[in-house]
Design an enzyme around this catalytic site. Structure first.
Site, mmCIF file in Angstrom:
data_model
loop_
_atom_site.group_PDB
_atom_site.id
_atom_site.type_symbol
_atom_site.label_atom_id
_atom_site.label_comp_id
_atom_site.label_asym_id
_atom_site.label_seq_id
_atom_site.Cartn_x
_atom_site.Cartn_y
_atom_site.Cartn_z
ATOM 1 N N ASN A 111 -8.073 -6.070 2.398
ATOM 2 C CA ASN A 111 -6.645 -5.549 1.346
ATOM 3 C C ASN A 111 -6.075 -6.625 0.910
ATOM 4 O OD1 ASN A 111 -4.311 -3.561 2.080
ATOM 5 N ND2 ASN A 111 -3.275 -5.371 2.996
ATOM 6 N N HIS A 113 -1.987 -8.054 -0.090
ATOM 7 C CA HIS A 113 -0.275 -7.562 0.217
ATOM 8 C C HIS A 113 0.024 -8.671 -0.968
ATOM 9 C CE1 HIS A 113 2.497 -7.159 2.889
ATOM 10 N NE2 HIS A 113 3.067 -8.395 2.394
#
Ligand code: GAR
Length: 223
Positions: A111, A113
């Protein structure tokens, strides 16, 4: 003989600018991952049309059509398996995932971020960085764990917070860094140079730099 490239699916929910950078990177010779599908939980996501126009499997799985998170995730998992997915890159995918899904893809899902984790998990990261008065901000690519915006960190990029910054100007600076960081981090993972060990990511020797970013710059106080 060249190593097979890691079959990578990208999860998005909207604009998809990070997804575009991953797709572009994966089209350069020698890149260790290939993009096999772009999947969105929002059918209207702008990024889906972009991916489809480039001949990529662009799949909408509308989470609103599923009664439970588990049912949505079962469909998502099936789509990933249908495309022979080995790695997942969440790129602006704004849907919480349950433990069942996260465990199935443990150490195989990344991911990005928009903060230097563990600072500022969650939303509104740029405004919160400004409110706290931090002088360095940035972005993080990490392996996904159950708790939101946690997990072993693969790579980070830092940007200075400048006088007069707004959440928008700071966010643009961070996004530009994200666009370099994510293809770099995926390459490290797909090539095997970055590996999880004891919930930390070990990077093979030769990739660390010893430069520091000073913000304000060191020149500022020198007359
Ligand atoms: C990016 O800034 C990404 O870091 C962020 O959403 C944006 C998506 O932009 N992700 C999160 O906040 C997840 N916690 P994009 O669709 O243009 O890549």
């Amino acid at each position: 003989m060249t190593k097979p490239r890691k079959r990578t699916a990208i999860l998005i929910s909207g604009r998809g600018s990070n997804m575009m950078k991953l797709v572009e990177a994966a089209r350069t010779p020698g890149y260790p991952a290939e993009i096999v599908a772009v999947i969105s939980n929002r059918p209207e996501a702008e990024g889906l049309a972009w991916a489809a126009a480039r001949g990529l499997p662009a799949i909408a799985i509308d989470h609103k059509a599923y009664a439970t998170r588990a049912a949505f995730e079962a469909k998502l998992h099936t789509a990933l398996m249908d495309h022979g997915t080995e790695l997942i890159c969440s790129a602006g995918f704004m849907r919480m995932l349950t433990g069942g899904f996260v465990d199935r893809w443990r150490n195989r899902q990344l991911n990005i971020h928009p903060s230097l984790l563990p600072s500022f998990p969650g939303l509104d990261t740029h405004q919160r960085a400004l409110d706290e008065g931090v002088k360095i901000h940035g972005c993080t690519v990490h392996f996904v764990r159950l708790e939101m915006d946690t997990g072993p960190i693969v790579a980070q990029a830092a940007v200075p917070v400048l006088a007069g910054d707004t959440a928008a100007t700071l966010g643009q600076r961070v996004l530009a860094a994200e666009h370099h960081l994510y293809p770099h981090a995926l390459a490290l993972v797909a090539s095997g140079l970055a590996q999880v060990s004891d919930e930390n990511v070990l990077i093979s020797d030769g990739f660390n730099q010893e430069q520091a970013l000073f913000s304000p710059s060191l020149r500022a106080a020198v007359t």
